[in-house]
Design an enzyme around this catalytic site. Structure first.
Site, mmCIF file in Angstrom:
data_model
loop_
_atom_site.group_PDB
_atom_site.id
_atom_site.type_symbol
_atom_site.label_atom_id
_atom_site.label_comp_id
_atom_site.label_asym_id
_atom_site.label_seq_id
_atom_site.Cartn_x
_atom_site.Cartn_y
_atom_site.Cartn_z
ATOM 1 C CG ASP A 9 -1.944 1.075 1.235
ATOM 2 O OD1 ASP A 9 -3.132 0.765 1.424
ATOM 3 O OD2 ASP A 9 -1.580 2.251 1.046
ATOM 4 C CG MET A 10 1.395 3.178 -3.619
ATOM 5 S SD MET A 10 3.050 2.486 -3.708
ATOM 6 C CE MET A 10 4.008 3.987 -3.902
ATOM 7 C CG ASP A 103 -2.870 3.494 -2.280
ATOM 8 O OD1 ASP A 103 -3.922 2.843 -2.092
ATOM 9 O OD2 ASP A 103 -2.227 4.031 -1.374
ATOM 10 C CD GLU A 104 -5.765 -1.026 -0.606
ATOM 11 O OE1 GLU A 104 -5.417 -1.778 0.312
ATOM 12 O OE2 GLU A 104 -6.746 -0.266 -0.540
HETATM 13 P P1 TTP Z 1 -5.219 5.069 1.158
HETATM 14 O O1 TTP Z 1 -4.214 4.019 0.827
HETATM 15 O O2 TTP Z 1 -6.343 4.705 2.067
HETATM 16 O O3 TTP Z 1 -4.513 6.315 1.834
HETATM 17 P P2 TTP Z 1 -3.109 6.952 1.522
HETATM 18 O O4 TTP Z 1 -2.322 6.157 0.536
HETATM 19 O O5 TTP Z 1 -3.301 8.382 1.145
HETATM 20 O O6 TTP Z 1 -2.408 6.939 2.948
HETATM 21 P P3 TTP Z 1 -1.829 5.691 3.723
HETATM 22 O O7 TTP Z 1 -0.365 5.962 3.886
HETATM 23 O O8 TTP Z 1 -2.546 5.685 5.028
HETATM 24 O O9 TTP Z 1 -2.093 4.469 2.903
HETATM 25 O O10 TTP Z 1 -5.857 5.621 -0.164
HETATM 26 C C1 TTP Z 1 -5.121 5.771 -1.356
HETATM 27 C C2 TTP Z 1 -5.543 7.011 -2.104
HETATM 28 O O11 TTP Z 1 -6.946 6.951 -2.365
HETATM 29 C C3 TTP Z 1 -5.313 8.278 -1.310
HETATM 30 O O12 TTP Z 1 -4.020 8.804 -1.493
HETATM 31 C C4 TTP Z 1 -6.388 9.170 -1.854
HETATM 32 C C5 TTP Z 1 -7.513 8.250 -2.249
HETATM 33 N N1 TTP Z 1 -8.572 8.299 -1.212
HETATM 34 C C6 TTP Z 1 -9.654 9.146 -1.401
HETATM 35 O O13 TTP Z 1 -9.740 9.847 -2.419
HETATM 36 N N2 TTP Z 1 -10.610 9.226 -0.420
HETATM 37 C C7 TTP Z 1 -10.549 8.487 0.742
HETATM 38 O O14 TTP Z 1 -11.433 8.612 1.614
HETATM 39 C C8 TTP Z 1 -9.433 7.608 0.913
HETATM 40 C C9 TTP Z 1 -9.312 6.788 2.171
HETATM 41 C C10 TTP Z 1 -8.479 7.545 -0.082
HETATM 42 MG MG MG Z 2 -2.160 4.111 0.728
#
Ligand code: TTP
Ligand code: MG
Length: 378
Positions: A9-10, A103-104
């Protein structure tokens, strides 16, 4: 052979991309999301998280918590471009990759320790490759199954790497709060608390009858997860870009009720096909071919993923209402796109969706056994 699943996961994905492309933003609190009056935060950099800002928070609240932040509308196309690149990197390491969101992904890396000294070295190689090819950091969880791998990737974010070994898995997760099990939301958490169950370990030790009261048909699944057991395979996802069903009618349809009924049947068949493949979708498309062969399509995209017949039908009905019927209808089609694995859905919401789920599962069981012609909704 020991099964090994990786969840990658990014970190702060959209915000990290902004910091990558705009070096002057590095080290600063960066908030990406809707900047209009009612906008919400999509994500924010780890620097911004220190101020209490998080995903899905109303933008005005974020501005209050972090006035010095850099606020950015976001560039979906650029994020998608990097996302594709990252998914390609995953596929260069494993033939079995299941993308969960932008991103995962899960990677089944069973047997690949042979190519590397151990799975941790392999995980480091993946992280390094992502960083050298894109300049972005990822967090990785390695475990014997999907549930544990996803849980692990989150534990040491950002730039994390956590291995959960099969022999210590149950003990490792036992002290964790019940909400760590995906699908356990606030409502289920409160119900569990009434039985004194406040940790994963207590779920593992609980009487299945108590779990049935809270989780209904999902009780066994939850009980297994709590003991670190999860046999779901990693599936090479969504080669199909859309799933659906269309039908040409023997006689053209004119009557509004007949049209609605026909659309409802198509939604049922679409939903069944979707669920059978373990997918959810966001966009429902209705296709109408008139007697004159003129064909139109109308689409609607839902904020939340849909998978159940009733949810698909509710959207299709909205589309049906937008169509002007001035002649008979030869063919109708319903399809669903923007597909993701059902494991990507944020919450199954056991309580709220229980009724829909039960009904759909009962229908699915019959269809799987006797073919899809068996049931039409009355
Ligand atoms: P996530 O992997 O949930 O969050 P993240 O990568 O920003 O942070 P983390 O280090 O905790 O993993 O989500 C990936 C992308 O999806 C995030 O960068 C933006 C988008 N996203 C939204 O647009 N709305 C949301 O509510 C969430 C959770 C994510
Ligand atoms: Mg992420």
């Amino acid at each position: 052979m020991q099964r090994w699943i990786m969840h990658v996961d990014m970190d702060a994905f959209f915000a990290s991309v902004e910091q990558l492309d705009n070096p002057e933003l590095r080290g600063l609190p960066v908030i990406v999301g809707g900047l209009s009056g009612r906008g919400v935060v999509s994500t924010c950099s780890y620097e911004a998280r220190k101020f209490g800002v998080h995903s899905a928070m109303p933008m005005h609240m974020a501005r209050r918590l972090c006035p010095q932040g850099v606020y950015i509308q976001g560039r979906m196309q650029r994020y998608k471009e990097l996302s594709d690149k990252i998914m390609d990197i995953f596929r260069s390491f494993s033939p079995l990759v299941e993308q969960l969101s932008v991103d995962e992904a899960f990677l089944d890396v069973t047997g690949m320790e042979g190519l590397y000294p151990d799975v941790v070295t392999l995980a480091k190689a993946i992280k390094n490759k992502i960083y050298s090819d894109t300049g972005l950091h990822a967090s990785v969880g390695i475990a014997p199954n999907k549930f544990l791998a996803k849980l692990a990737s989150d534990l040491e974010k950002p730039d994390g790497l956590v291995l959960i070994k099969p022999e210590t898995a149950a003990a490792f997760i036992a002290p964790m709060p019940v909400r760590k099990i995906f699908g356990i939301g606030k409502a289920a958490e409160e119900q569990l608390l009434q039985y004194g169950i406040n940790t994963i370990g207590k779920i593992a030790a609980a009487d299945i009858k108590i779990l049935q009261k809270v989780f209904g048909i999902n009780a066994q699944t939850v009980h297994d997860l709590a003991r670190g057991i999860d046999n779901r395979p990693v599936v090479n996802e969504t080669e199909a870009k859309s799933i659906g069903k269309e039908h040409t009618y023997d006689k053209d349809l004119y009557d509004e009720n007949d049209l609605r009924k026909a659309v409802r049947d198509l939604c049922g068949e679409t939903g069944w096909r979707l669920r059978r493949r373990g997918l959810i979708g966001y966009t429902v498309t209705l296709k109408v071919k008139f007697s004159s062969f003129k064909t139109i399509t109308r689409s609607i995209t839902s904020e939340m993923p849909v998978a159940y017949d009733e949810e698909i039908y509710a959207l299709a009905l909205k589309l049906l209402r937008q169509v002007k019927f001035t002649e008979g209808v030869r063919l109708l089609g319903v399809s669903i796109s923007h597909l993701e694995s059902e494991d990507a859905a944020p919450v199954l919401n056991f309580n709220e969706n229980e009724r829909l789920k039960k009904r759909n599962q009962a229908v699915d069981l019959l269809k799987n056994r006797f073919g899809e012609g068996i049931i039409k909704r009355g």
